[in-house]
Design an enzyme around this catalytic site. Structure first.
Site, PDB file in Angstrom:
ATOM      1  CG  ASP A 144     -32.339  -7.127 -48.800  1.00 25.10           C
ATOM      2  OD1 ASP A 144     -33.077  -7.161 -47.797  1.00 25.10           O
ATOM      3  OD2 ASP A 144     -31.401  -6.331 -48.929  1.00 25.10           O
ATOM      4  CD  GLU A 145     -33.257  -8.349 -43.168  1.00 22.00           C
ATOM      5  OE1 GLU A 145     -33.181  -8.477 -41.957  1.00 22.00           O
ATOM      6  OE2 GLU A 145     -34.124  -7.661 -43.730  1.00 22.00           O
ATOM      7  CG  ASP A 159     -29.515  -6.567 -45.522  1.00 24.95           C
ATOM      8  OD1 ASP A 159     -30.371  -6.271 -44.688  1.00 24.95           O
ATOM      9  OD2 ASP A 159     -29.455  -6.044 -46.655  1.00 24.95           O
ATOM     10  CG  MET A 160     -29.318  -9.622 -51.072  1.00 25.02           C
ATOM     11  SD  MET A 160     -27.897 -10.715 -51.230  1.00 25.02           S
ATOM     12  CE  MET A 160     -27.301 -10.255 -52.850  1.00 25.02           C
TER      13      MET A 160
HETATM   14  P1  TTP Z   1     -32.718  -2.940 -47.174  1.00 23.90           P
HETATM   15  O1  TTP Z   1     -31.896  -4.177 -47.011  1.00 23.90           O
HETATM   16  O2  TTP Z   1     -33.117  -2.200 -45.956  1.00 23.90           O
HETATM   17  O3  TTP Z   1     -31.920  -1.890 -48.079  1.00 23.90           O
HETATM   18  P2  TTP Z   1     -30.973  -2.151 -49.322  1.00 23.90           P
HETATM   19  O4  TTP Z   1     -30.738  -3.596 -49.582  1.00 23.90           O
HETATM   20  O5  TTP Z   1     -31.496  -1.386 -50.491  1.00 23.90           O
HETATM   21  O6  TTP Z   1     -29.633  -1.441 -48.890  1.00 23.90           O
HETATM   22  P3  TTP Z   1     -28.583  -1.919 -47.775  1.00 23.90           P
HETATM   23  O7  TTP Z   1     -29.081  -3.215 -47.205  1.00 23.90           O
HETATM   24  O8  TTP Z   1     -27.293  -2.086 -48.521  1.00 23.90           O
HETATM   25  O9  TTP Z   1     -28.542  -0.827 -46.790  1.00 23.90           O
HETATM   26  O10 TTP Z   1     -34.026  -3.260 -47.986  1.00 23.90           O
HETATM   27  C1  TTP Z   1     -34.057  -4.207 -49.052  1.00 23.90           C
HETATM   28  C2  TTP Z   1     -34.945  -3.703 -50.162  1.00 23.90           C
HETATM   29  O11 TTP Z   1     -36.250  -3.462 -49.654  1.00 23.90           O
HETATM   30  C3  TTP Z   1     -34.478  -2.406 -50.780  1.00 23.90           C
HETATM   31  O12 TTP Z   1     -33.543  -2.601 -51.833  1.00 23.90           O
HETATM   32  C4  TTP Z   1     -35.751  -1.786 -51.249  1.00 23.90           C
HETATM   33  C5  TTP Z   1     -36.812  -2.315 -50.289  1.00 23.90           C
HETATM   34  N1  TTP Z   1     -37.176  -1.274 -49.318  1.00 23.90           N
HETATM   35  C6  TTP Z   1     -38.286  -0.466 -49.590  1.00 23.90           C
HETATM   36  O13 TTP Z   1     -38.972  -0.660 -50.609  1.00 23.90           O
HETATM   37  N2  TTP Z   1     -38.613   0.539 -48.700  1.00 23.90           N
HETATM   38  C7  TTP Z   1     -37.886   0.774 -47.562  1.00 23.90           C
HETATM   39  O14 TTP Z   1     -38.203   1.717 -46.796  1.00 23.90           O
HETATM   40  C8  TTP Z   1     -36.732  -0.067 -47.292  1.00 23.90           C
HETATM   41  C9  TTP Z   1     -35.900   0.165 -46.050  1.00 23.90           C
HETATM   42  C10 TTP Z   1     -36.428  -1.062 -48.194  1.00 23.90           C
HETATM   43 MG    MG Z   2     -30.241  -4.878 -48.016  1.00 26.04          MG
END
Ligand code: TTP
Ligand code: MG
Length: 385
Positions: free
Chosen positions: A100-101, A6-7
């Site tokens: 991102d996963e 997960d990024m």
């Molecule tokens: P996530 O992997 O949940 O969040 P992240 O990568 O920003 O942070 P981290 O993993 O380090 O906690 O989500 C990936 C992307 O998806 C995030 O950068 C933006 C988008 N996203 C939204 O647009 N709305 C949301 O409610 C969430 C959770 C994520």
């Molecule tokens: Mg992420």
């Protein structure tokens, strides 16, 4: 063994990559209207309590010094493709779960790359070297635990749950961390006295089933670390979606249809990029009072055509009786199949044949937008009138 990647602060990190002046700063990505919510925030901004899904105005109150930027989905998708490509260099079994996963099944890779931890380190190094981005990685005997592990030491984390400690880990895992346990299920479980996943073992299947339905069975299996779901590169559960919070609440069908066309265009483009077709199209509506409904339509002949997706979306919307104003509208395509699979043609359905013709238009538009950007060409119905 399975790896989940997960990024870190994905959208914000990509912005910092493209503009190094933003590095180390409080950066918040989200829509620009006062009704918008935060997509993500850099870890610097998270220290002030800013998080995804928080209203922008609230984020501004908590972190007024932050830089606010709108999302650039095309760019994030481009980087996402590059990440998936790099992961494919480690194993053919890569399942992208979101932008991102991804899961990677590394069971057969040890001869090539070494043990699980070594592979995880190599993956992190590769992503850092090629894209200058950091990620967090979880390694575990199944998908369920790998996902939980990747979240434990964010950002830039690496967490290994070896098979022999998996049961011990589950024993103390807070039940809210288990995917699928939201507020409602958490309340039910708390009433039963279940606080950790390990606690679930104390309850018989019929009782869990009575309280939680099919999910009760799944929870009991997870409490014994049973999760046999495979890492499947073309998972039929995957979906591609697009949604918009409207500038103001509305019940104007014409306006809603315009959004559906923009969304159908985006989804169609993604499907074609991934070389997939979808059998199911789902309309999502969030009302002004935040009540959410979804309506789906499944067709025999899977599609990747923008126009076909749009027509299906229009059909679903026309069947939906709008009695309250709408705040958000979205579309999703699921039940995906490879576009290389032969499709059963229906000799008499002109709609289907027309869909095929529109695919040629789609291809031409895709080529033009790839070359000149997505605003250079648009459907006449989307031009301002
Ligand atoms: P996530 O992997 O949940 O969040 P992240 O990568 O920003 O942070 P981290 O993993 O380090 O906690 O989500 C990936 C992307 O998806 C995030 O950068 C933006 C988008 N996203 C939204 O647009 N709305 C949301 O409610 C969430 C959770 C994520
Ligand atoms: Mg992420």
């Amino acid at each position: 063994m399975i790896i989940h990647i997960d990024m870190d602060a994905f959208y914000a990190s990509v912005e910092q990559l493209d503009n190094p002046d933003l590095k180390g700063k409080c950066l918040i990505i989200g829509g620009t209207s006062y009704r918008s919510v935060v997509s993500t925030a850099s870890y610097e901004a998270r220290k002030y309590g800013v998080h995804s899904a928080m209203p922008i105005y609230q984020a501004k109150q908590r972190c007024p010094q932050a830089i606010f930027l709108p999302p650039r989905m095309e760019r994030y998708k481009e980087i996402s493709n590059q990440i998936m490509f790099l992961l494919n260099g480690f194993s053919p079994l890569v399942e992208p779960v979101s932008i991102d996963e991804a899961y990677v099944d590394i069971t057969g890779c040890s001869k090539l790359f070494g043990g699980p931890e070594k592979i995880a380190v190599e993956i992190k190094k590769k992503i850092k070297a090629c894209l200058q981005l950091s990620c967090s990685v979880g390694i575990a005997p199944n998908k369920f635990l790998a996902k939980i592990a990747s979240d434990l030491n964010k950002p830039d984390g690496l967490t290994l749950i070896m098979p022999h400690i998996a049961l011990e880990f589950i024993e103390s895992l807070p039940i809210q961390k288990v995917p699928g346990v939201g507020q409602e299920r958490n309340r039910i479980l708390a009433r039963m006295g279940i606080r950790t996943l390990g606690d679930v073992k104390n309850y018989p299947l019929d009782m869990l089933f009575k309280k939680l339905g099919k999910y009760g069975k799944r929870l009991l299996e997870l409490s014994y670390c049973i999760d046999n779901s495979p890492v499947s590169p073309l998972s039929p559960n995957k979906s591609i979606s697009s949604e918009h919070t409207l500038f103001e609440d509305t019940s104007d069908v014409r306006l809603l249809n315009r959004y559906l066309l923009i969304q159908a265009e985006e989804i169609g483009r993604d499907l074609r990029r991934l070389n997939m077709r979808a059998k199911t199209i789902t309309l999502k509506i969030k009302h002004a009072d935040f009540e959410q409904v979804t309506r789906s339509l499944t067709v025999d002949c899977p599609t990747k055509s923008t126009v076909t997706i749009y027509k299906l979306a229009q059909k679903i919307l026309s069947r939906y009786k709008i009695i309250k104003k709408i705040r958000l509208v979205g579309l999703a395509a699921s039940n995906l199949v490879s576009a290389d699979l032969p499709v059963q043609m229906d000799l008499f359905k002109t709609e289907q044949r027309q869909g095929r013709k529109w695919e040629k238009v789609d291809r031409a538009i895709d080529v033009i937008t790839r070359k000149y950007g997505k605003d250079i060409i648009k459907r006449a119905s989307l031009t301002e009138d």
